[in-house]
Design a protein around this motif. Structure first.
Motif, short mmCIF file in Angstrom:
data_model
loop_
_atom_site.label_atom_id
_atom_site.label_comp_id
_atom_site.label_asym_id
_atom_site.label_seq_id
_atom_site.Cartn_x
_atom_site.Cartn_y
_atom_site.Cartn_z
N GLN A 60 5.21 23.59 10.33
CA GLN A 60 5.31 25.12 10.40
C GLN A 60 6.64 25.13 11.16
O GLN A 60 7.46 26.14 10.72
CB GLN A 60 4.20 25.67 11.21
CG GLN A 60 4.64 27.42 11.29
CD GLN A 60 3.43 28.18 12.11
OE1 GLN A 60 2.30 27.59 12.56
NE2 GLN A 60 3.36 29.34 12.02
N GLU A 61 6.94 24.51 12.50
CA GLU A 61 8.07 24.73 12.84
C GLU A 61 9.43 24.34 12.24
O GLU A 61 10.24 25.02 12.10
CB GLU A 61 8.06 23.85 14.21
CG GLU A 61 7.43 24.28 15.43
CD GLU A 61 7.14 23.51 16.50
OE1 GLU A 61 8.16 22.55 16.64
OE2 GLU A 61 6.25 23.46 17.47
N ILE A 62 9.28 23.29 11.45
CA ILE A 62 10.24 22.76 10.63
C ILE A 62 10.53 23.83 9.48
O ILE A 62 11.53 24.01 9.18
CB ILE A 62 10.35 21.39 10.10
CG1 ILE A 62 11.70 20.84 9.33
CG2 ILE A 62 9.32 21.14 9.08
CD1 ILE A 62 11.82 19.37 8.82
N VAL A 63 9.67 24.28 9.07
CA VAL A 63 9.56 25.10 7.54
C VAL A 63 10.53 26.39 8.10
O VAL A 63 11.26 26.91 7.47
CB VAL A 63 8.40 25.35 7.07
CG1 VAL A 63 8.50 26.65 5.81
CG2 VAL A 63 7.79 23.86 6.35
N ILE A 64 9.82 26.89 9.25
CA ILE A 64 10.60 28.24 9.72
C ILE A 64 11.93 27.94 10.25
O ILE A 64 12.63 28.81 9.89
CB ILE A 64 9.58 28.70 10.97
CG1 ILE A 64 8.36 29.34 10.20
CG2 ILE A 64 10.23 29.86 11.77
CD1 ILE A 64 7.30 29.53 11.28
N GLY A 65 12.11 26.99 10.97
CA GLY A 65 13.73 26.35 11.20
C GLY A 65 14.52 26.45 9.97
O GLY A 65 15.62 26.89 9.87
N LEU A 66 14.02 25.78 8.85
CA LEU A 66 14.67 25.66 7.64
C LEU A 66 14.76 27.14 6.97
O LEU A 66 15.96 27.43 6.13
CB LEU A 66 13.93 24.83 6.65
CG LEU A 66 14.22 23.29 7.03
CD1 LEU A 66 13.29 22.49 6.30
CD2 LEU A 66 15.59 22.90 6.91
N ASN A 67 13.86 28.08 7.20
CA ASN A 67 13.85 29.41 6.51
C ASN A 67 15.18 29.96 7.25
O ASN A 67 16.05 30.75 6.51
CB ASN A 67 12.58 30.09 6.73
CG ASN A 67 11.44 29.83 6.13
OD1 ASN A 67 11.67 29.21 5.09
ND2 ASN A 67 10.37 30.31 6.45
N GLU A 68 15.35 30.00 8.65
CA GLU A 68 16.33 30.68 9.27
C GLU A 68 17.88 29.77 9.00
O GLU A 68 18.75 30.61 8.71
CB GLU A 68 15.99 30.29 10.89
CG GLU A 68 15.00 31.19 11.24
CD GLU A 68 14.16 31.03 12.39
OE1 GLU A 68 14.97 30.03 13.38
OE2 GLU A 68 13.33 31.45 13.07
N LEU A 69 17.71 28.71 8.76
CA LEU A 69 18.93 27.95 8.51
C LEU A 69 19.43 28.27 7.08
O LEU A 69 20.59 28.63 6.99
CB LEU A 69 18.80 26.41 8.19
CG LEU A 69 20.01 25.52 8.58
CD1 LEU A 69 20.29 25.71 9.95
CD2 LEU A 69 19.54 24.11 8.32
#
Length: 111
Positions: A60-69
């Motif tokens: 979840q953390e990596i996906v949300i980080g990639l969403n923001e990126l």
């Protein structure tokens, strides 16, 4: 397995495609690399004592980080990149002990 993943991040292919594909920049590849490295390092660092829930929290953390990126860098994650990232994220989660073939990124993914 984690070492193999570290050496075969999707961003390596992106760097090769950067010459022909304007969606990639040194900045968005570097930023993606950092997120992928953090994900792998976290999984690797606690691989023996991780529950399925822990692994999914990292996903979840990596996906949300990639969403923001993706938003920050003008939506550079397109179909091919999405497939490469999902495959990478799932392989790493499997290596950490999560037994699934499903797309575990879908719930949070905006790209």
């Amino acid at each position: 397995m984690m070492e193999e993943l570290k050496n075969n991040k999707p961003t390596a292919a992106w760097q090769k495609r950067m010459e022909d594909d304007e969606i990639f920049t040194v900045e968005n590849i570097k930023a993606t690399d950092e997120i992928l490295d953090t994900y792998i390092n976290r999984l690797e660092g606690s691989v023996d004592k991780m529950s399925e829930q822990d692994i999914l929290e990292y996903v979840q953390e990596i996906v949300i980080g990639l969403n923001e990126l993706n938003e920050q860098f003008d939506y550079f994650i397109e179909t091919l990149e999405r497939e490469e990232l999902c495959e990478f994220i799932i392989k790493a989660a499997n290596a950490a002990g999560l037994e699934t073939e499903e797309d575990i990124t879908e719930e949070w993914r905006e790209w």
